[in-house]
Design an enzyme around this catalytic site. Sequence first.
Site, PDB file in Angstrom:
ATOM      1  N   ASP A   1     -15.449  48.318  83.656  1.00  0.00           N
ATOM      2  CA  ASP A   1     -14.227  49.071  83.378  1.00  0.00           C
ATOM      3  C   ASP A   1     -13.202  48.126  82.740  1.00  0.00           C
ATOM      4  OD1 ASP A   1     -12.228  50.983  83.356  1.00  0.00           O
ATOM      5  OD2 ASP A   1     -12.112  51.218  85.520  1.00  0.00           O
ATOM      6  N   THR A   2     -12.346  47.492  83.521  1.00  0.00           N
ATOM      7  CA  THR A   2     -11.365  46.569  82.942  1.00  0.00           C
ATOM      8  C   THR A   2     -12.052  45.314  82.404  1.00  0.00           C
ATOM      9  OG1 THR A   2     -10.955  45.392  85.013  1.00  0.00           O
ATOM     10  CG2 THR A   2      -9.556  47.330  84.540  1.00  0.00           C
ATOM     11  N   GLY A   3     -13.196  44.978  82.999  1.00  0.00           N
ATOM     12  CA  GLY A   3     -13.925  43.771  82.621  1.00  0.00           C
ATOM     13  C   GLY A   3     -13.538  42.562  83.445  1.00  0.00           C
TER      14      GLY A   3
ATOM     15  N   ARG B   1     -21.094  57.846  96.823  1.00  0.00           N
ATOM     16  CA  ARG B   1     -22.136  57.014  96.211  1.00  0.00           C
ATOM     17  C   ARG B   1     -23.480  57.732  96.216  1.00  0.00           C
ATOM     18  NH1 ARG B   1     -20.281  51.671  95.755  1.00  0.00           N
ATOM     19  NH2 ARG B   1     -18.845  50.998  97.365  1.00  0.00           N
TER      20      ARG B   1
END
Length: 171
Positions: free
Chosen positions: A99-101, A161
Amino acid sequence: MPEFIPLISQQEIQDRIRWIGQEIAQDYKGLDLVVIGVLKGAFIFLADLVRQITIDHEIDLVGASSYQGTLSTGQIVFTKQPDLELKGRDVLLVEDVVDTGQTIAKIVEFMKRLNPRSIKICTLVDKSERREVQINVEYSCFCLDEGFIVGYGLDYNEKYRNLPAIFNLKL
């Protein structure tokens, strides 16, 4: 009551994992592959993926968290380090979502200190909407731009999950 909007079906996931597993097996043929899953989210994806990689490989796990409750602290805490010797080996990091990394970049930085021959990233979902760090994802099953996704290992406050497909969660 949360709403679950279907995004990626169970069959689509399995088809894509089969294809990615074949690609990884071809790319790493003759190499000393260690597949490392990032806990907790990647465990379902990892289990299905390693069964599709038809070359010899070893499996390990790493735990990393930047969350306290539901908020990111901005700091990565390693909850589990790899057990296998990685020096001179080819490491494939398996993540549920990039996502953001930030988290995967810190994991890569940590792994480099263990002197592997190579490090590549495989993710179930490459989600560029909030990307803050330039990170190269070599293997990606699906690319999404936006949405809060759950299922197939992806969670919201440790829930959902277990869903067999991927859904956009609307609270």
